[in-house]
Design a protein around this motif. Sequence first.
Motif, short mmCIF file in Angstrom:
data_model
loop_
_atom_site.label_atom_id
_atom_site.label_comp_id
_atom_site.label_asym_id
_atom_site.label_seq_id
_atom_site.Cartn_x
_atom_site.Cartn_y
_atom_site.Cartn_z
N ARG A 1 0.83 -1.22 0.00
CA ARG A 1 0.00 0.00 0.00
C ARG A 1 0.86 1.26 0.00
O ARG A 1 0.65 2.18 -0.80
N LEU A 2 1.84 1.30 0.88
CA LEU A 2 2.71 2.48 0.94
C LEU A 2 3.64 2.54 -0.27
O LEU A 2 3.96 3.63 -0.75
N LEU A 3 4.05 1.39 -0.77
CA LEU A 3 4.90 1.38 -1.97
C LEU A 3 4.18 2.01 -3.16
O LEU A 3 4.82 2.66 -3.99
N ARG A 4 2.88 1.81 -3.25
CA ARG A 4 2.12 2.42 -4.35
C ARG A 4 2.25 3.94 -4.33
O ARG A 4 2.24 4.59 -5.36
N GLN A 5 2.37 4.51 -3.15
CA GLN A 5 2.49 5.96 -3.02
C GLN A 5 3.93 6.44 -3.23
O GLN A 5 4.14 7.55 -3.68
N VAL A 6 4.90 5.60 -2.91
CA VAL A 6 6.29 6.03 -2.87
C VAL A 6 7.09 5.61 -4.09
O VAL A 6 7.88 6.40 -4.63
N ALA A 7 6.95 4.39 -4.54
CA ALA A 7 7.80 3.84 -5.61
C ALA A 7 7.56 4.58 -6.92
O ALA A 7 6.41 4.78 -7.32
N THR A 8 8.64 4.98 -7.58
CA THR A 8 8.49 5.71 -8.84
C THR A 8 9.28 5.09 -9.98
O THR A 8 8.87 5.21 -11.13
N ILE A 9 10.41 4.44 -9.70
CA ILE A 9 11.20 3.93 -10.83
C ILE A 9 10.83 2.51 -11.22
O ILE A 9 11.06 2.11 -12.35
N VAL A 10 10.26 1.75 -10.30
CA VAL A 10 9.74 0.42 -10.61
C VAL A 10 8.43 0.25 -9.86
O VAL A 10 8.16 0.96 -8.90
N THR A 11 7.63 -0.71 -10.29
CA THR A 11 6.33 -0.91 -9.66
C THR A 11 6.48 -1.62 -8.31
O THR A 11 7.47 -2.33 -8.08
N PRO A 12 5.51 -1.44 -7.44
CA PRO A 12 5.53 -2.17 -6.16
C PRO A 12 5.59 -3.68 -6.37
O PRO A 12 6.28 -4.38 -5.63
N ASP A 13 4.90 -4.18 -7.38
CA ASP A 13 4.93 -5.62 -7.65
C ASP A 13 6.35 -6.08 -7.98
O ASP A 13 6.77 -7.16 -7.57
N THR A 14 7.07 -5.27 -8.73
CA THR A 14 8.45 -5.62 -9.08
C THR A 14 9.32 -5.66 -7.84
O THR A 14 10.10 -6.61 -7.64
#
Length: 117
Positions: A53-66
């Motif tokens: 959930r937090l990765l969706r807000q923060v991650a920009t260069i790769v997807t949270p799933d990656t």
Amino acid sequence: MVLGWVQSQQQEALEYLRAENRILKAQLHGRRPRLTDHERRRLAVLGKRLGRRLLRQVATIVTPDTILRWHWQLITQKWTYPRRQPGRPGLLREIRRLVVRMASENPGWAIHAFKVH
């Protein structure tokens, strides 16, 4: 009151880093960033702590799933042991050669081995 100030400072720092990441990502012009194994491991470990959930807000260069896939791969590598073949282990090459040599030097062995007494 101090806690609220610290949280506010952290939120501002996070917003700054998000903006910085978006700018750097835009400079890639749609190309994927080339990450080293060490960089992937760092992102995987830190990303797992944050959660999807937090990765969706923060991650920009790769997807949270990656990022979470990289973490899963780290875990599977850590707990992967060489597989043992089922059954009896094979004879060593030297023992096979010795048995063949002994059998050729003693041709009567095969006859005596299969005689019923």
